[in-house]
Design an enzyme around this catalytic site. Structure first.
Site, PDB file in Angstrom:
ATOM      1  N   ASP A  42       0.811  -1.227   0.000  1.00  0.00           N
ATOM      2  CA  ASP A  42       0.000   0.000   0.000  1.00  0.00           C
ATOM      3  C   ASP A  42       0.835   1.264   0.000  1.00  0.00           C
ATOM      4  O   ASP A  42       0.343   2.341  -0.343  1.00  0.00           O
ATOM      5  CB  ASP A  42      -0.852   0.056   1.287  1.00  0.00           C
ATOM      6  CG  ASP A  42      -1.929  -1.004   1.317  1.00  0.00           C
ATOM      7  OD1 ASP A  42      -2.463  -1.333   0.260  1.00  0.00           O
ATOM      8  OD2 ASP A  42      -2.218  -1.506   2.420  1.00  0.00           O
TER       9      ASP A  42
ATOM     10  N   GLU B  56       4.948  -1.727   7.076  1.00  0.00           N
ATOM     11  CA  GLU B  56       5.641  -1.748   5.786  1.00  0.00           C
ATOM     12  C   GLU B  56       7.027  -1.110   5.831  1.00  0.00           C
ATOM     13  O   GLU B  56       7.718  -1.094   4.830  1.00  0.00           O
ATOM     14  CB  GLU B  56       4.800  -1.047   4.712  1.00  0.00           C
ATOM     15  CG  GLU B  56       3.648  -1.881   4.159  1.00  0.00           C
ATOM     16  CD  GLU B  56       2.332  -1.603   4.844  1.00  0.00           C
ATOM     17  OE1 GLU B  56       2.351  -1.119   6.001  1.00  0.00           O
ATOM     18  OE2 GLU B  56       1.275  -1.864   4.236  1.00  0.00           O
TER      19      GLU B  56
HETATM   20  C1  NOJ Z   1      -2.930  -4.260   4.240  1.00  0.00           C
HETATM   21  C2  NOJ Z   1      -3.853  -4.202   3.068  1.00  0.00           C
HETATM   22  O1  NOJ Z   1      -5.153  -4.630   3.489  1.00  0.00           O
HETATM   23  C3  NOJ Z   1      -3.360  -5.073   1.948  1.00  0.00           C
HETATM   24  O2  NOJ Z   1      -4.182  -4.914   0.839  1.00  0.00           O
HETATM   25  C4  NOJ Z   1      -1.943  -4.743   1.582  1.00  0.00           C
HETATM   26  O3  NOJ Z   1      -1.538  -5.628   0.582  1.00  0.00           O
HETATM   27  C5  NOJ Z   1      -1.061  -4.819   2.791  1.00  0.00           C
HETATM   28  N1  NOJ Z   1      -1.580  -3.955   3.812  1.00  0.00           N
HETATM   29  C6  NOJ Z   1       0.392  -4.433   2.482  1.00  0.00           C
HETATM   30  O4  NOJ Z   1       0.538  -3.086   2.238  1.00  0.00           O
END
Ligand code: NOJ
Length: 813
Positions: free
Chosen positions: A504, A648
């Site tokens: 994200d 992240e």
């Molecule tokens: C949480 C999100 O719901 C998901 O779609 C995404 O892939 C991950 N975060 C990683 O950023």
């Protein structure tokens, strides 16, 4: 520290110390009526949506006091001492108060023992019903008679919409009132409203629609009530010392311009050894509905029919029969507990609720994220492929005719004329104005897994509408998904990163390129090629081959950095994840996806996985990349906003750990795959629960990496993509259950120390009793299968050769 243990036989997690490091929760109900409950009976209930159908109050981010909830107070009227049926909210000293919480599949049972009074409360939502049951049995295990008052209490919201209830008090406090109706409290919101008023209001969250909730009791006479929370609790008090309980009784005060609640007082006498039963009922519905529901339980109790007990058994039966589709028995109970019960159950909960309601998500995102949902489906295919198919069709119908996925699929999605991110209307309604690069590419593994599990090859020709216009076969939907990425490429010939890929926080943009998506595209092409070849579509096979060759060359030329694959290229031409970078020089996902996609094999696969093990792995899982971003950042790497080592930004993002386990099984490293599984296995942290903090029976979204103050602490329980990736890695990778179009491969990749294990799998109506003999002590490799006495070389069992019931011996070596 340990707070509970798994009860494998009953498929429950049993919490015996209630002061858990965080509220440890469970899900009750269905998508029509949902309820979240912690081991201390905290949580909230809602109709369809945690945000816009909220009926009881809960403050997110209130972990330290973990309130309010579904409370039952007990008061000894001889001396005024009082406690609660769950340890919270009264919190009696734990040397005097004993409690046990059993979280099961869609039910929670909380027991207490204090001063010779035992309570047992079963919380659940009966199948296909829109209300919840708190079935209380209270027993006097002492030698003298006791005179008690029991209070059931719940705090209602003043508005169906969570936000209005929480922050718009100048409005919401003045539209709610309660009535006492003999055996229940009826809350009415917008009593003076009507459908017409809602229209006049301009549709602001249906303001004006009357809304009713009830809290009642069956099997007991109500002695007194309070409908006003602030009267029941009293000023400058809290749930732990409510004024009404302390004073010895409710004051029969309804709510009017305040905070509605349901508080019902029942006075009982219990002789030595005597037990009484009463059933509290909470739901959304008017007085007639409430009366009917309460009467049903009243009648059952007076006829000595255990209706609540039967309903609880029905629930268990439904859930356990789903889980029965795969049961395993390996040398590791903690592995088994996850695969047999808890990871499986979490996959269903995540599948059902997406990211809509938990102790972190309040439900404001009233829809399904494309990538999350398509991945969630994968977690349940081996247990219920029919349910999976329904959702898969929905997601295909949320694909846009240009091949991309709708960023947000509304719960009331009707395909055919949905606005797309290209149109301003869509952005206005959803706040999402851009395409993600990866969304529709998740369809490939999911469609393939569905077809191979179900044997439903005809699915490939089923015609499904696009979200915006037109319709076509699943086959063409998939081809168009590939085309979407081919149409949006950067200077090296890799897919553009667009608004985001799986990550994200990474904004590579329309000229920047994502290597994660490049590997996904390679994987998609190889799956599509397989479909095309089975269909006999030679030109499509050539088309796929051509793009795979081209991609493969570009990967070698531009993305291979000598020891690793890079993560991507920004619009400005900067390489993310290059070994020469000061920050974020090695990324996990491009390495694992190079292997999963088949783009990297042999030595290179071994090399990149070794890099990951040496440079990213920690005892709680592999970090998403390292070192964390501190300087490089916005606008490309938005994760720099997270503290280093978190989520992240070099955190241990748990979903990719599933891909890591899977990649290791592909290259045949059973020991390492298992090591990675254990690092992230919630059950493996059961005795160190204070470090992990989250429930030891569910996966979280992320664990803190080595740069934080709390390495090993996990966050965001239940609703996470981790559930499905770890499940797929365990079932398909470690256990090696790999259905194929016309049969099944059984090709485990296990720790060499596992000499023997067994599995029971239902496969397209046939029962497979599988025993695996690994006396050779290998990590991967099957010499032969013996199916119903017949020896077959290799690991493949053709469907045609299977009987209804099959004894299969898998001999590894
Ligand atoms: C949480 C999100 O719901 C998901 O779609 C995404 O892939 C991950 N975060 C990683 O950023």
């Amino acid at each position: 520290m340990q707070f509970g243990q798994f009860d494998e036989f009953n498929r429950e997690y049993v919490i015996t110390r209630p002061d858990t490091p965080a509220p440890w929760c469970n899900y009750l109900g269905s998508v029509d009526y949902g309820a979240i409950i912690s081991n201390n009976a905290t949580g909230y209930s809602f109709v369809k949506s945690g945000a816009s159908g909220r009926i009881t109050r809960f403050r997110l981010n209130s972990r330290s006091n973990d309130q309010p909830g579904r409370y039952i107070y007990i008061r000894d009227n001889s001396d005024g001492d009082y406690w609660s049926g769950s340890w919270q909210p009264v919190c009696k000293p734990l040397d005097l108060y004993k409690s046990e919480c059993r979280h099961g599949t869609a039910y929670t049972i909380i027991k207490s023992q204090y001063r010779d009074i035992e309570t047992n409360t079963s919380y659940f939502v009966p199948l296909n019903k829109f209300y919840e049951v708190w079935g209380l049995r209270i027993k006097n295990s002492g030698a003298s008679a006791r005179t008690l008052s029991v209070f059931g209490m719940v705090e209602f919201t003043n508005h169906d919409h969570y936000e209005n209830d929480t922050v718009n008090l100048q409005y919401s406090q003045f539209i709610s009132k309660t009535y006492f109706k003999g055996n229940h409290i009826l809350q009415v919101i917008n009593e003076n409203g009507s459908e017409a008023a809602a229209d006049v209001d301009g549709g602001c969250d249906a303001m004006g629609d009357p809304s009713f909730r009830f809290f009642g009791v069956a099997g007991a006479e109500v002695a007194a009530f309070d409908g006003e929370r602030d009267v029941f609790i009293g000023n400058y008090r809290n749930y732990g010392n409510p004024a009404a309980v302390e004073a010895g009784g409710c004051s029969n005060t309804p709510a009017y311009n305040g905070n509605s609640c349901g508080a019902l007082q029942i006075d009982i006498t219990l002789n030595p050894g005597e037990e009484k039963e009463m059933i509290f009922l909470l739901g959304a519905g008017d007085g007639e509905i409430a009366r009917e529901i309460i009467n049903t339980y009243d009648t059952a109790l007076s006829n000595n029919t255990d209706l609540a007990g039967q309903q609880l058994e029905e629930l268990k039966h439904l859930w356990h029969s789903r889980l029965e589709n795969l049961q395993i028995d390996t040398p590791d109970d903690k592995f088994d507990n996850m695969v047999n019960v808890w990871n499986a159950y979490q996959c269903f909960i995540t599948f059902l609720w997406s990211r809509a309601a938990s102790f972190q998500y309040c439900g404001l995102r009233n829809g399904l994220g494309y990538r999350d949902t398509v991945q969630d489906i994968q977690g349940i295919i081996h247990l219920d492929y029919r349910l999976a198919k329904e959702r898969l069709c929905l997601m295909l119908s949320a694909q846009i005719s240009n091949g991309g996925g709708l960023p947000l699929v509304k719960f009331d999605h009707v395909p055919g004329k949905i606005e797309t991110p290209d149109e301003s209307e869509y952005a206005r309604k959803t706040g999402q104005s851009f395409y993600r690069a990866d969304d529709a590419l998740w369809l490939f593994p999911t469609v393939m897994t569905y077809i191979k599990e179900s044997g439903d090859w005809n699915f490939i020709d089923e015609v499904i509408p696009y979200a915006d216009r037109g319709q076509t076969s699943v086959y063409n939907h998939l081809k168009q998904a590939i085309q979407f990425n081919l149409d949006r490429q950067g200077p090296h010939g890799f897919p553009a990163g667009l608004f985001a890929d799986w990550n994200d926080c990474l904004r590579l943009g329309t000229k920047g390129e994502s290597m994660f998506v490049a590997f996904q595209l390679y994987h998609a092409l190889s799956i599509f090629r397989d479909f095309a070849s089975r269909k006999g579509y030679g030109s499509d096979v050539e088309w796929a081959d051509k793009h795979m060759e081209r991609l493969s060359k570009a990967i070698d030329d531009f993305a291979w950095d000598g020891t690793r694959y890079v993560r991507g290229f920004t619009e400005a031409g900067y390489t993310i994840g290059s070994k020469d970078n000061e920050e974020a020089s090695l990324w996990l996902n491009p390495q694992t996806w190079a292997v999963i996609s088949g783009a990297a094999g042999g030595e290179r696969a071994g090399l990149v996985l070794e890099q990951v093990y040496r440079k990213l792995n920690t005892k709680y899982g592999a970090m998403l990349f390292y070192p964390a971003f501190k300087k490089f950042g916005l606008p490309v790497a938005r994760m720099v906003l997270f503290n280093e080592g978190t989520k992240e930004n070099a955190g241990i993002f748990s979903q990719p750990q599933g891909w890591l386990i899977l990649a290791e099984t592909i290259v045949g490293n059973g020991n390492r795959a298992y090591e990675y599984f254990n690092e992230i296995n919630p059950a493996a942290m059961n005795e160190q629960a204070e470090i992990r903090v989250l429930e030891p029976y569910v996966h979280g979204q992320a664990t803190e990496g080595i740069d934080t103050l709390n390495h090993g602490r996990s966050h965001v329980h239940w609703l996470t993509g981790t559930a499905s990736t770890v499940m797929v890695a365990a079932v398909n990778g470690i256990l090696g259950l790999q259905p194929d179009y016309d049969g099944i491969n059984i090709n485990p990749c296990i720790p060499a120390a596992w000499k023997y294990f067994s599995m029971t799998k239902h496969f397209r109506g046939k029962l497979l009793n599988i025993k695996v003999d690994n006396s050779a002590g290998v990590e991967k490799g099957v010499k032969h299968l013996i199916i119903n006495g017949k020896k077959l070389v290799g690991c493949y069992a053709a469907f045609d050769g299977l009987s209804d019931k099959n004894d299969i011996l898998v001999v590894m070596g």
